[in-house]
Enzyme design. Structure first.
Site, PDB file in Angstrom:
ATOM      1  N   GLY A  32     -18.041  -6.848   8.458  1.00  0.00           N
ATOM      2  CA  GLY A  32     -17.095  -7.205   7.400  1.00  0.00           C
ATOM      3  C   GLY A  32     -15.692  -6.729   7.692  1.00  0.00           C
ATOM      4  O   GLY A  32     -15.356  -6.431   8.842  1.00  0.00           O
ATOM      5  N   LEU A  34     -13.124  -8.641   7.551  1.00  0.00           N
ATOM      6  CA  LEU A  34     -12.877  -9.672   8.570  1.00  0.00           C
ATOM      7  C   LEU A  34     -11.392  -9.879   8.850  1.00  0.00           C
ATOM      8  O   LEU A  34     -10.561  -9.830   7.949  1.00  0.00           O
ATOM      9  CB  LEU A  34     -13.496 -10.998   8.114  1.00  0.00           C
ATOM     10  CG  LEU A  34     -15.008 -10.953   7.814  1.00  0.00           C
ATOM     11  CD1 LEU A  34     -15.500 -12.338   7.378  1.00  0.00           C
ATOM     12  CD2 LEU A  34     -15.811 -10.461   9.012  1.00  0.00           C
ATOM     13  N   HIS A  35     -11.088 -10.080  10.119  1.00  0.00           N
ATOM     14  CA  HIS A  35      -9.720 -10.387  10.541  1.00  0.00           C
ATOM     15  C   HIS A  35      -9.782 -11.602  11.472  1.00  0.00           C
ATOM     16  O   HIS A  35     -10.874 -12.167  11.694  1.00  0.00           O
ATOM     17  CB  HIS A  35      -9.079  -9.179  11.231  1.00  0.00           C
ATOM     18  CG  HIS A  35      -9.937  -8.558  12.293  1.00  0.00           C
ATOM     19  ND1 HIS A  35     -10.271  -9.206  13.454  1.00  0.00           N
ATOM     20  CD2 HIS A  35     -10.558  -7.354  12.349  1.00  0.00           C
ATOM     21  CE1 HIS A  35     -11.029  -8.431  14.196  1.00  0.00           C
ATOM     22  NE2 HIS A  35     -11.245  -7.296  13.548  1.00  0.00           N
ATOM     23  N   HIS A  38     -12.624 -11.860  14.067  1.00  0.00           N
ATOM     24  CA  HIS A  38     -13.921 -12.356  13.574  1.00  0.00           C
ATOM     25  C   HIS A  38     -13.867 -13.863  13.326  1.00  0.00           C
ATOM     26  O   HIS A  38     -14.819 -14.586  13.610  1.00  0.00           O
ATOM     27  CB  HIS A  38     -14.278 -11.695  12.238  1.00  0.00           C
ATOM     28  CG  HIS A  38     -14.468 -10.213  12.302  1.00  0.00           C
ATOM     29  ND1 HIS A  38     -13.597  -9.326  11.718  1.00  0.00           N
ATOM     30  CD2 HIS A  38     -15.429  -9.465  12.883  1.00  0.00           C
ATOM     31  CE1 HIS A  38     -14.017  -8.097  11.918  1.00  0.00           C
ATOM     32  NE2 HIS A  38     -15.127  -8.141  12.627  1.00  0.00           N
ATOM     33  N   GLN A  62     -25.453   3.031  13.246  1.00  0.00           N
ATOM     34  CA  GLN A  62     -24.581   3.067  14.422  1.00  0.00           C
ATOM     35  C   GLN A  62     -23.354   3.962  14.234  1.00  0.00           C
ATOM     36  O   GLN A  62     -22.497   4.027  15.105  1.00  0.00           O
ATOM     37  CB  GLN A  62     -24.176   1.660  14.837  1.00  0.00           C
ATOM     38  CG  GLN A  62     -23.180   0.952  13.925  1.00  0.00           C
ATOM     39  CD  GLN A  62     -22.964  -0.481  14.359  1.00  0.00           C
ATOM     40  OE1 GLN A  62     -23.826  -1.334  14.156  1.00  0.00           O
ATOM     41  NE2 GLN A  62     -21.819  -0.780  14.950  1.00  0.00           N
ATOM     42  N   GLY A 148     -17.423 -10.462  20.132  1.00  0.00           N
ATOM     43  CA  GLY A 148     -16.072 -10.287  20.662  1.00  0.00           C
ATOM     44  C   GLY A 148     -16.071  -9.368  21.881  1.00  0.00           C
ATOM     45  O   GLY A 148     -16.736  -8.328  21.888  1.00  0.00           O
ATOM     46  N   GLU A 149     -15.276  -9.748  22.871  1.00  0.00           N
ATOM     47  CA  GLU A 149     -15.152  -8.905  24.072  1.00  0.00           C
ATOM     48  C   GLU A 149     -14.386  -7.623  23.799  1.00  0.00           C
ATOM     49  O   GLU A 149     -14.352  -6.736  24.645  1.00  0.00           O
ATOM     50  CB  GLU A 149     -14.453  -9.693  25.188  1.00  0.00           C
ATOM     51  CG  GLU A 149     -15.324 -10.783  25.756  1.00  0.00           C
ATOM     52  CD  GLU A 149     -14.662 -11.536  26.903  1.00  0.00           C
ATOM     53  OE1 GLU A 149     -13.429 -11.383  27.093  1.00  0.00           O
ATOM     54  OE2 GLU A 149     -15.371 -12.287  27.583  1.00  0.00           O
ATOM     55  N   GLN A 154     -20.545  -3.094  24.172  1.00  0.00           N
ATOM     56  CA  GLN A 154     -21.545  -3.624  23.242  1.00  0.00           C
ATOM     57  C   GLN A 154     -22.088  -4.967  23.740  1.00  0.00           C
ATOM     58  O   GLN A 154     -23.303  -5.227  23.672  1.00  0.00           O
ATOM     59  CB  GLN A 154     -20.910  -3.784  21.864  1.00  0.00           C
ATOM     60  CG  GLN A 154     -21.764  -4.539  20.859  1.00  0.00           C
ATOM     61  CD  GLN A 154     -21.190  -4.472  19.449  1.00  0.00           C
ATOM     62  OE1 GLN A 154     -21.393  -3.491  18.761  1.00  0.00           O
ATOM     63  NE2 GLN A 154     -20.469  -5.495  19.022  1.00  0.00           N
ATOM     64  N   SER A 187     -10.990  -3.857  12.596  1.00  0.00           N
ATOM     65  CA  SER A 187     -11.045  -3.538  11.161  1.00  0.00           C
ATOM     66  C   SER A 187     -10.469  -2.148  10.900  1.00  0.00           C
ATOM     67  O   SER A 187     -10.095  -1.825   9.781  1.00  0.00           O
ATOM     68  CB  SER A 187     -12.484  -3.607  10.672  1.00  0.00           C
ATOM     69  OG  SER A 187     -13.018  -4.870  10.974  1.00  0.00           O
TER      70      SER A 187
END
Ligand code: PAF
Length: 279
Positions: A32, A34-35, A38, A62, A148-149, A154, A187
């Site tokens: 969440g 979000l920008h 995302h 996490q 997302g890179e 991850q 975020s």
């Protein structure tokens, strides 16, 4: 109209209906707040799948730092409006008890690629990511997942996970989206003070400088040392790491004979920024 679903049972029923009609489902897992980063993932999912699910779940497993979990921005109503505008079909936003019900006892742990850099600095972080991502893949039954890179390590962890466990999903890495001044969207950026926000582009700038130096033959250690000094001189606190690594395994490298990635984590005030670029 984006449908909000909060239980795995309702989501699985919805997806089963889609799959009976041969529909390809894409998922964008998020926490969440979000920008545009995302939203670029949602757009990629829209372009490459028949139906798009965005998940919003601030995954307690996490966060190795409880204060970071408490401070993590939660903006669901605003997020939903953004997803509506992108034509997202479903927002899956479960409560923690839905994801981790009483008796939940499984941890997914990816050895090797999880252990260094972010994994070393944030013990347990990637176990939490691998566990929740496995659950989200199971709950959404998606055929494609968009990451997302910006969180390069991850992405490598998730790629290893789906290969090792034969999870039938294609991982689609998508480029980092940056502000006009080069700062990678995150975020956590909203937590920067105005002064720190103006200092923040020093991180990607110093990384670009290091990448250019390395490409032009400056010894790796020297290029990294110079870039670290630039970051500190710009007003950052601790630079936790600034390292050139194998792009896939994230092992240390001493030359450019394989694809490599420059990765960094550094503190600005009480905000920890991470970034990575190609070299
Ligand atoms: O990148 C994130 O926002 C999270 O790590 C993810 C993939 C949604 C898992 O909680």
């Amino acid at each position: 109209m984006t449908q909000v679903i909060r239980t795995a049972a309702e989501l699985q029923e919805k997806v089963a209906g889609w799959k009976r009609s041969g529909i390809l489902v894409g998922v964008v897992p998020t926490m969440g707040a979000l920008h545009d980063g995302h939203l670029s993932l949602a757009r990629a999912a829209r372009a490459q799948s028949d139906r798009v699910i965005v998940t919003i779940f601030v995954n307690p497993k996490q966060f190795n730092n409880p204060e970071d979990l408490t401070k993590y921005p939660r903006t669901e109503a605003q997020d939903l409006a953004l997803l509506e505008a992108e034509g997202v079909d479903v927002l899956f936003a479960p409560q923690p008890e839905e994801v981790y019900p009483e008796g939940f006892a499984t941890t997914v742990s990816v050895a090797g690629v999880s252990e260094m850099l972010e994994g070393a600095k944030r013990p347990g972080h990637f176990d939490g990511v691998a566990t929740v991502v496995s659950k989200l893949f199971g709950m959404t039954q998606a055929g494609r997942a968009f990451f997302g890179e910006k969180d390069w390590q991850q992405v490598q962890v998730v790629q290893r996970l789906v290969r090792d466990l034969n999870i039938p999903i294609k991982i689609i890495p998508c480029p980092t989206i940056r502000e006009a001044d080069g700062l990678a969207m995150s975020s956590r950026n909203v937590r920067l003070t105005a002064q720190d926000r103006s200092r923040a582009p020093a991180l990607p700038n110093a990384m670009q400088h290091a990448a250019q130096s390395i490409r032009s033959g400056v010894p790796i250690a020297q290029a990294l040392e110079e870039a670290t000094a630039m970051i500190v001189a710009a007003g950052f606190g601790e630079v936790e790491y600034l390292e050139l690594r194998d792009a896939e395994t994230l092992r240390e490298v001493s030359d450019l004979s394989r694809p490599v990635r420059l990765l960094a984590a550094a503190w600005l005030g009480d905000v920890r920024l991470i970034d990575n670029i190609d070299v």
